[in-house]
Scaffold this motif. Structure first.
Motif, short mmCIF file in Angstrom:
data_model
loop_
_atom_site.label_atom_id
_atom_site.label_comp_id
_atom_site.label_asym_id
_atom_site.label_seq_id
_atom_site.Cartn_x
_atom_site.Cartn_y
_atom_site.Cartn_z
N THR A 1 0.79 -1.22 0.00
CA THR A 1 0.00 0.00 0.00
C THR A 1 0.82 1.27 0.00
N GLY A 2 2.11 1.18 0.10
CA GLY A 2 2.87 2.41 0.24
C GLY A 2 4.13 2.42 -0.59
N PRO A 3 4.91 3.48 -0.46
CA PRO A 3 6.12 3.63 -1.26
C PRO A 3 7.20 2.61 -0.93
N GLU A 4 7.07 1.90 0.22
CA GLU A 4 8.10 0.94 0.59
C GLU A 4 8.12 -0.26 -0.34
N ASP A 5 7.07 -0.48 -1.12
CA ASP A 5 7.04 -1.61 -2.04
C ASP A 5 6.23 -1.21 -3.27
N PRO A 6 6.87 -0.54 -4.23
CA PRO A 6 6.13 0.00 -5.37
C PRO A 6 5.47 -1.06 -6.25
N ASP A 7 5.91 -2.32 -6.19
CA ASP A 7 5.26 -3.33 -7.02
C ASP A 7 4.01 -3.90 -6.35
N GLY A 8 3.69 -3.43 -5.15
CA GLY A 8 2.44 -3.81 -4.50
C GLY A 8 2.47 -5.14 -3.77
N MET A 9 3.62 -5.78 -3.65
CA MET A 9 3.68 -7.07 -2.98
C MET A 9 3.61 -6.90 -1.46
N VAL A 10 2.75 -7.67 -0.84
CA VAL A 10 2.65 -7.70 0.61
C VAL A 10 3.58 -8.80 1.12
N TRP A 11 4.42 -8.46 2.08
CA TRP A 11 5.35 -9.41 2.67
C TRP A 11 4.85 -9.73 4.07
N GLN A 12 4.09 -10.82 4.21
CA GLN A 12 3.66 -11.26 5.53
C GLN A 12 4.57 -12.40 5.97
N LEU A 13 5.26 -12.17 7.08
CA LEU A 13 6.23 -13.13 7.60
C LEU A 13 5.77 -13.65 8.94
N GLU A 14 5.92 -14.96 9.16
CA GLU A 14 5.52 -15.59 10.42
C GLU A 14 6.69 -16.42 10.93
#
Length: 173
Positions: free
Chosen positions: A92-105
């Motif tokens: 959702t923000g400038p930290e990842d311009p390609d739009g990938m969500v990185w959910q880590l567990e």
């Protein structure tokens, strides 16, 4: 062909696809927790974070990829020391311009002085599995090297990628 065998596996959790890895350490759970959460310990194998975790987010920068890598905001969803950490960034923000969500567990369990770390990432976009899969094998092996006193510089990216790419592409296609 990769010189290092891939260790990730595809898992379904509540209908969501994950790539998951397991590493074991001859160390108490608190020590392994510190290795994956304390900035100074993280810096030895992947990167570092800054900020106040009590705010619900930290700024993380992957220093293992060079000095030019921008920091990303990781939101802390679950933090149950020393057993479970769930974070996510991007999308959702400038930290990842390609739009990938990185959910880590990260889940840790100790038995008889041996701690098992299960690391998992949501794999919502199968097209990135061929790079994300080898990437986490590489970084987790750097963690093992750091925690066993070996030189992390001896863990070479070229031993993982592109050799493991086909395995992960097949696992998630």
């Amino acid at each position: 062909m990769s010189r290092i065998a891939p260790t990730g596996r595809r898992e379904a959790r509540d209908g969501t696809s994950y790539v998951a890895y397991t590493r074991t350490f001859a160390a108490p759970i608190e020590d392994v927790w510190a290795a994956v959460t304390e900035p100074e310990r993280l810096a030895r194998w992947i990167g570092t974070w800054s900020g106040d975790p009590a705010s619900g987010a930290v700024s993380f920068r992957m220093t293992a990829e060079g000095e030019d890598v921008a920091a990303e905001t990781y939101r802390i969803e679950v933090c149950e020391p020393p057993r479970r950490l769930v974070t996510h960034s991007g999308g959702t923000g400038p930290e990842d311009p390609d739009g990938m969500v990185w959910q880590l567990e990260l889940d840790l369990v100790e038995s008889d002085g041996v701690t098992t770390l299960t690391f998992a990432q949501v794999m919502s976009d199968p097209s990135v599995a061929e790079s994300v899969g080898p990437g986490w094998d590489y970084y987790l092996d750097r963690l093992v090297a750091a925690e066993t006193g070996r030189d992390v510089a001896g863990v070479l990216w070229d031993d993982y990628y592109p050799g493991q790419a086909g395995f992960y592409r097949s696992a998630f296609s």
